[in-house]
Design a protein around this motif. Sequence first.
Motif, mmCIF file in Angstrom:
data_model
loop_
_atom_site.group_PDB
_atom_site.id
_atom_site.type_symbol
_atom_site.label_atom_id
_atom_site.label_comp_id
_atom_site.label_asym_id
_atom_site.label_seq_id
_atom_site.Cartn_x
_atom_site.Cartn_y
_atom_site.Cartn_z
ATOM 1 N N GLU A 153 0.802 -1.220 0.000
ATOM 2 C CA GLU A 153 0.000 0.000 0.000
ATOM 3 C C GLU A 153 0.834 1.270 0.000
ATOM 4 O O GLU A 153 0.319 2.356 -0.250
ATOM 5 N N ASN A 154 2.136 1.164 0.252
ATOM 6 C CA ASN A 154 3.013 2.335 0.261
ATOM 7 C C ASN A 154 3.686 2.570 -1.087
ATOM 8 O O ASN A 154 4.563 3.419 -1.187
ATOM 9 N N ASN A 155 3.302 1.819 -2.100
ATOM 10 C CA ASN A 155 3.875 1.965 -3.432
ATOM 11 C C ASN A 155 2.745 2.190 -4.443
ATOM 12 O O ASN A 155 2.363 1.273 -5.165
ATOM 13 N N PRO A 156 2.212 3.422 -4.517
ATOM 14 C CA PRO A 156 1.000 3.684 -5.288
ATOM 15 C C PRO A 156 1.124 3.424 -6.788
ATOM 16 O O PRO A 156 0.112 3.236 -7.460
ATOM 17 N N ASP A 157 2.325 3.400 -7.332
ATOM 18 C CA ASP A 157 2.483 3.144 -8.761
ATOM 19 C C ASP A 157 2.352 1.664 -9.108
ATOM 20 O O ASP A 157 2.232 1.315 -10.273
ATOM 21 N N LYS A 158 2.386 0.796 -8.092
ATOM 22 C CA LYS A 158 2.360 -0.641 -8.349
ATOM 23 C C LYS A 158 1.106 -1.334 -7.836
ATOM 24 O O LYS A 158 1.001 -2.543 -7.910
ATOM 25 N N VAL A 159 0.160 -0.561 -7.304
ATOM 26 C CA VAL A 159 -1.098 -1.134 -6.819
ATOM 27 C C VAL A 159 -2.260 -0.291 -7.325
ATOM 28 O O VAL A 159 -2.081 0.840 -7.779
ATOM 29 N N ALA A 160 -3.447 -0.860 -7.259
ATOM 30 C CA ALA A 160 -4.681 -0.110 -7.501
ATOM 31 C C ALA A 160 -5.351 0.077 -6.144
ATOM 32 O O ALA A 160 -5.199 -0.767 -5.254
ATOM 33 N N TYR A 161 -6.041 1.171 -5.981
ATOM 34 C CA TYR A 161 -6.757 1.428 -4.733
ATOM 35 C C TYR A 161 -8.258 1.367 -4.982
ATOM 36 O O TYR A 161 -8.754 1.917 -5.960
ATOM 37 N N VAL A 162 -8.953 0.696 -4.091
ATOM 38 C CA VAL A 162 -10.414 0.709 -4.089
ATOM 39 C C VAL A 162 -10.826 1.400 -2.800
ATOM 40 O O VAL A 162 -10.337 1.067 -1.724
ATOM 41 N N VAL A 163 -11.711 2.385 -2.925
ATOM 42 C CA VAL A 163 -12.107 3.206 -1.786
ATOM 43 C C VAL A 163 -13.585 2.991 -1.503
ATOM 44 O O VAL A 163 -14.427 3.162 -2.382
ATOM 45 N N ASP A 164 -13.884 2.582 -0.246
ATOM 46 C CA ASP A 164 -15.265 2.598 0.247
ATOM 47 C C ASP A 164 -15.579 4.057 0.470
ATOM 48 O O ASP A 164 -15.064 4.665 1.401
ATOM 49 N N TYR A 165 -16.398 4.625 -0.367
ATOM 50 C CA TYR A 165 -16.700 6.045 -0.241
ATOM 51 C C TYR A 165 -17.945 6.196 0.599
ATOM 52 O O TYR A 165 -19.017 6.493 0.104
ATOM 53 N N GLY A 166 -17.802 5.936 1.885
ATOM 54 C CA GLY A 166 -18.950 5.962 2.774
ATOM 55 C C GLY A 166 -19.110 7.299 3.444
ATOM 56 O O GLY A 166 -18.176 7.837 4.014
ATOM 57 N N ILE A 167 -20.293 7.843 3.356
ATOM 58 C CA ILE A 167 -20.617 9.094 4.030
ATOM 59 C C ILE A 167 -21.758 8.793 4.989
ATOM 60 O O ILE A 167 -22.774 8.239 4.576
ATOM 61 N N PRO A 168 -21.599 9.097 6.274
ATOM 62 C CA PRO A 168 -22.685 8.816 7.218
ATOM 63 C C PRO A 168 -24.015 9.386 6.740
ATOM 64 O O PRO A 168 -24.060 10.447 6.125
ATOM 65 N N ASN A 169 -25.078 8.634 6.992
ATOM 66 C CA ASN A 169 -26.442 9.009 6.643
ATOM 67 C C ASN A 169 -26.705 9.005 5.135
ATOM 68 O O ASN A 169 -27.669 9.583 4.678
ATOM 69 N N GLN A 170 -25.826 8.377 4.370
ATOM 70 C CA GLN A 170 -26.084 8.185 2.947
ATOM 71 C C GLN A 170 -26.027 6.695 2.665
ATOM 72 O O GLN A 170 -25.710 5.895 3.525
ATOM 73 N N TYR A 171 -26.325 6.329 1.435
ATOM 74 C CA TYR A 171 -26.337 4.911 1.070
ATOM 75 C C TYR A 171 -24.911 4.399 1.036
ATOM 76 O O TYR A 171 -24.106 4.812 0.227
ATOM 77 N N ARG A 172 -24.622 3.490 1.922
ATOM 78 C CA ARG A 172 -23.272 3.002 2.171
ATOM 79 C C ARG A 172 -22.993 1.757 1.354
ATOM 80 O O ARG A 172 -23.855 0.899 1.185
ATOM 81 N N LEU A 173 -21.758 1.633 0.869
ATOM 82 C CA LEU A 173 -21.283 0.411 0.241
ATOM 83 C C LEU A 173 -20.049 -0.058 0.983
ATOM 84 O O LEU A 173 -19.208 0.747 1.376
#
Length: 131
Positions: free
Chosen positions: A8-28
């Motif tokens: 995770e400390n080598n951003p050029d060699k991995v892909a990031y998936v982000v749980d874009y959770g905002i309280p009180n909204q539809y969470r994934l």
Amino acid sequence: MSVMGADENNPDKVAYVVDYGIPNQYRLNLYAVDGQKVLDAAWSAHYAIHPGTHKLWVLAPAAIGGPFGLGVRVSPNRCFVFEIELIAGKTYYLKSFNKGKGARLEIDGSGASYITGKLVDESRWTCYWDK
């Protein structure tokens, strides 16, 4: 958070998936990658994943509500599967649409480029991913 040993400390060699959770909204929640369960301890979590083709299991948890603060499930859990080629150096954002009835993975968060998850189950308790 590293998934399956991705650096995770080598951003050029991995892909990031982000749980874009905002309280009180539809969470994934990112539930699993290639069948390996991942943990989600925060409202917004970054997952470092090796580039390549992956199957992502995503959970849209049931809405909880009810009179007088009683915790009553008012909608089912929705279970989505994404089959995607993750590219090194890119960030993918999980976002819901249609009031939590759909899930998509936005590439770099712009909304201009995304794929839609396949709804595989709706359940009050648990997801059966391989229906």
